[in-house]
Design a protein around this motif. Structure first.
Motif, PDB file in Angstrom:
ATOM      1  N   LEU A 275       1.519  -4.414  10.376  1.00 34.92           N
ATOM      2  CA  LEU A 275       0.203  -3.803  10.491  1.00 34.92           C
ATOM      3  C   LEU A 275      -0.317  -4.144  11.876  1.00 34.92           C
ATOM      4  O   LEU A 275      -0.453  -5.323  12.218  1.00 34.92           O
ATOM      5  CB  LEU A 275      -0.727  -4.364   9.412  1.00 34.92           C
ATOM      6  CG  LEU A 275      -2.128  -3.787   9.289  1.00 34.92           C
ATOM      7  CD1 LEU A 275      -2.090  -2.312   8.907  1.00 34.92           C
ATOM      8  CD2 LEU A 275      -2.935  -4.577   8.263  1.00 34.92           C
TER       9      LEU A 275
ATOM     10  N   GLY B 205       6.851  -8.270   5.738  1.00 37.22           N
ATOM     11  CA  GLY B 205       6.333  -8.985   6.885  1.00 37.22           C
ATOM     12  C   GLY B 205       6.980 -10.316   7.209  1.00 37.22           C
ATOM     13  O   GLY B 205       6.571 -10.967   8.171  1.00 37.22           O
TER      14      GLY B 205
ATOM     15  N   PHE C 130       0.268   1.272  10.468  1.00 37.29           N
ATOM     16  CA  PHE C 130       1.225   0.552   9.641  1.00 37.29           C
ATOM     17  C   PHE C 130       2.582   1.206   9.818  1.00 37.29           C
ATOM     18  O   PHE C 130       2.685   2.433   9.869  1.00 37.29           O
ATOM     19  CB  PHE C 130       0.793   0.627   8.167  1.00 37.29           C
ATOM     20  CG  PHE C 130       1.817   0.083   7.206  1.00 37.29           C
ATOM     21  CD1 PHE C 130       1.958  -1.280   7.021  1.00 37.29           C
ATOM     22  CD2 PHE C 130       2.643   0.941   6.501  1.00 37.29           C
ATOM     23  CE1 PHE C 130       2.913  -1.784   6.143  1.00 37.29           C
ATOM     24  CE2 PHE C 130       3.596   0.455   5.616  1.00 37.29           C
ATOM     25  CZ  PHE C 130       3.732  -0.919   5.439  1.00 37.29           C
TER      26      PHE C 130
ATOM     27  N   LEU D 138      -0.758   2.356   0.672  1.00 41.79           N
ATOM     28  CA  LEU D 138       0.670   2.659   0.750  1.00 41.79           C
ATOM     29  C   LEU D 138       0.985   3.929  -0.028  1.00 41.79           C
ATOM     30  O   LEU D 138       1.116   3.907  -1.246  1.00 41.79           O
ATOM     31  CB  LEU D 138       1.517   1.491   0.208  1.00 41.79           C
ATOM     32  CG  LEU D 138       1.359   0.138   0.889  1.00 41.79           C
ATOM     33  CD1 LEU D 138       2.343  -0.871   0.294  1.00 41.79           C
ATOM     34  CD2 LEU D 138       1.566   0.251   2.396  1.00 41.79           C
TER      35      LEU D 138
ATOM     36  N   ASN E 132       1.232  -6.662   3.316  1.00 45.59           N
ATOM     37  CA  ASN E 132       2.327  -6.362   4.237  1.00 45.59           C
ATOM     38  C   ASN E 132       3.357  -7.488   4.271  1.00 45.59           C
ATOM     39  O   ASN E 132       4.561  -7.239   4.340  1.00 45.59           O
ATOM     40  CB  ASN E 132       1.785  -6.130   5.646  1.00 45.59           C
ATOM     41  CG  ASN E 132       2.895  -6.010   6.662  1.00 45.59           C
ATOM     42  OD1 ASN E 132       3.657  -5.048   6.669  1.00 45.59           O
ATOM     43  ND2 ASN E 132       3.028  -7.022   7.515  1.00 45.59           N
TER      44      ASN E 132
ATOM     45  N   GLN F 251      -2.897  -7.536   5.284  1.00 44.00           N
ATOM     46  CA  GLN F 251      -1.883  -8.386   5.900  1.00 44.00           C
ATOM     47  C   GLN F 251      -1.099  -9.169   4.850  1.00 44.00           C
ATOM     48  O   GLN F 251       0.106  -9.375   4.987  1.00 44.00           O
ATOM     49  CB  GLN F 251      -2.527  -9.346   6.906  1.00 44.00           C
ATOM     50  CG  GLN F 251      -2.974  -8.668   8.198  1.00 44.00           C
ATOM     51  CD  GLN F 251      -3.611  -9.653   9.155  1.00 44.00           C
ATOM     52  OE1 GLN F 251      -4.639 -10.243   8.860  1.00 44.00           O
ATOM     53  NE2 GLN F 251      -3.000  -9.825  10.308  1.00 44.00           N
TER      54      GLN F 251
ATOM     55  N   SER G  17       8.178  -4.604   8.115  1.00 46.96           N
ATOM     56  CA  SER G  17       6.989  -3.771   8.243  1.00 46.96           C
ATOM     57  C   SER G  17       5.928  -4.570   8.981  1.00 46.96           C
ATOM     58  O   SER G  17       5.990  -5.796   9.051  1.00 46.96           O
ATOM     59  CB  SER G  17       6.466  -3.337   6.867  1.00 46.96           C
ATOM     60  OG  SER G  17       6.061  -4.468   6.101  1.00 46.96           O
TER      61      SER G  17
END
Length: 424
Positions: free
Chosen positions: A306, A282, A315, A411, A277, A274, A304
């Motif tokens: 999660l 995020g 994701f 990723l 992200n 997190q 993006s």
């Protein structure tokens, strides 16, 4: 005088306290949790039912059953239900999600004795009138027809199906699926799923002994609990990183949605992922926004996320960009992933993200209802409050090298499923 050339001083969030849910099991096995807080004489009561016994031959029965609960019982029409709820200044709604279907009542405590019998009726005695079902089918088909003209909707629909196939998470709904709905189908699922052993009740707000007593009076007895249910269990494999292109010749913008099956909240790496992200896409200050919106001007927004589900997680990266810069956008996304994998983030960037994440969590705990939402996140993931202790500890202490390691592990642009609707 304030010197506006200087940024304000900020400090780390020191401690986050959660109001803990108090558990209770009623005589018929109904699980009840209460979160008491606040001064207003208001309570939210959520009846949360697990989506169960999924059948791909009847993909809409769970959704339709939940949606039609307010549409009539053996003694009350949909209009009478709405009028009674309105008379007491209450609010009643249904919510459908991938793993659960919910009936929610907001009401003043002084009206509980009058509003709870209405809720009891709709979750134990709904009859799904044919005229209401016909209206639902007609409206949903029209809504789908309109949505199918939108590139963003098509990208989300296609992406879910690519990742999750014909399961409840990814079934590719068509207009013909609505025509298969019948009263018998909904009634059968209703009897199966809407029973005490498949239900969890969460009370939040100003909860007292009288509140619990009334819940027990109306829902602790006289509610059929005899049919065995089968939990939905799905397994998903990582995709092969294919491109799925739906051309729209007249498109001015292309919808992009790329990503893959990932971990859910149960996994030890979830809090760290997190953080990664958030850095990547995020929040408004993320790298994707800084590059693709602020620097390149390809889009108004890109992000993006999660997502944690009961049986899996995933994701994704999503945006709508000018059709002429679609390919360039994909190149820039890959570039930002490569940078995260090859170069550690700076301490300054990481400190900013830490404060954003902890501040966001603290800001989301404004009342007992939001504390209940935090409880649901862990309870329905099979976790407890230690998850939040671990989350806060991870956000505070994760270092650049750990973030880089997570980027290299999770990723991989080449393994992402890439859905593009429009032009490229």
């Amino acid at each position: 005088m304030i010197n506006r050339a200087l940024a304000p001083v900020y400090g780390e969030v020191d401690n986050i306290e959660l109001i803990r849910a108090k558990p209770l099991v009623l005589a018929n096995g109904l699980k009840l949790f209460s979160i008491d807080g606040g001064e207003q004489d208001l309570v939210r009561i959520e009846f949360i039912f697990s989506n169960t016994n999924y059948d791909s031959a009847k993909p809409l029965q769970t959704f339709a059953t939940n949606t039609m609960l307010n549409d009539g019982t053996s003694e009350l029409s949909s209009t009478q239900i709405a009028d009674k709820i309105d008379y007491y200044g209450a609010f009643l709604q249904t919510e459908y999600a991938n793993d659960h279907s919910t009936v929610i009542l907001f009401t003043l405590n002084k009206h509980l004795a009058n509003t709870l019998p209405i809720v009891k009726a709709i979750i134990s005695d709904s009859i799904f009138p044919q005229v209401e079902l016909d209206t639902l089918i007609r409206n949903q088909k029209q809504k789908l027809s309109v949505s199918l003209e939108k590139n963003d909707f098509l990208s989300r629909k296609t992406f879910s199906h690519v990742l999750f196939g014909d399961t409840l998470y990814g079934y590719d709904i068509a207009a013909a699926d609505y025509d298969q709905l019948s009263r018998d189908q909904l009634s059968a699922y209703f009897k199966l799923a809407y029973q005490p052993k498949n239900c969890t009740v969460i009370l939040s707000g100003k909860v007292n002994e009288d509140t619990i007593t009334l819940i027990d009076k109306y829902f602790g007895t006289d509610w059929d609990n005899s049919i065995d249910v089968k939990e939905n269990e799905f397994t998903f494999a990582m995709g092969s990183g294919q491109e799925h292109f739906l051309e729209r010749a007249d498109a001015l913008q292309s919808a992009i949605r790329i990503g893959q099956v990932s971990i859910n909240r149960k996994h030890a790496d979830f809090p760290g992922l997190q953080v990664l992200n958030t850095i990547f896409g995020g929040y408004f200050g993320s790298r994707l926004m800084a590059n693709i919106r602020e620097d390149k001007g390809f889009t108004y927004g890109i992000g993006s996320a999660l997502v944690s589900l009961k049986n899996t997680g995933y994701f994704f990266i999503a945006s709508e960009v000018g059709a002429e810069v679609c390919s360039a956008t994909l190149t820039e996304i890959e570039k930002e992933i490569t940078l995260l994998k090859e170069q550690p983030v700076t301490e300054g960037e990481l400190a900013l993200v830490r404060n954003y994440m902890l501040g966001s969590m603290l800001g989301s705990l404004e009342n007992a209802l939001s504390h209940a939402d935090k409880f649901k996140n862990v309870y329905f993931s099979g976790l407890d409050y230690d998850y939040y202790k671990n989350y806060i500890n991870t956000v505070r202490n994760i270092g650049p090298n750990e973030v880089q390691a997570l980027a290299n592990q999770y990723l991989n642009f080449n393994s992402f499923e890439k859905v593009i609707v429009g032009k490229k």
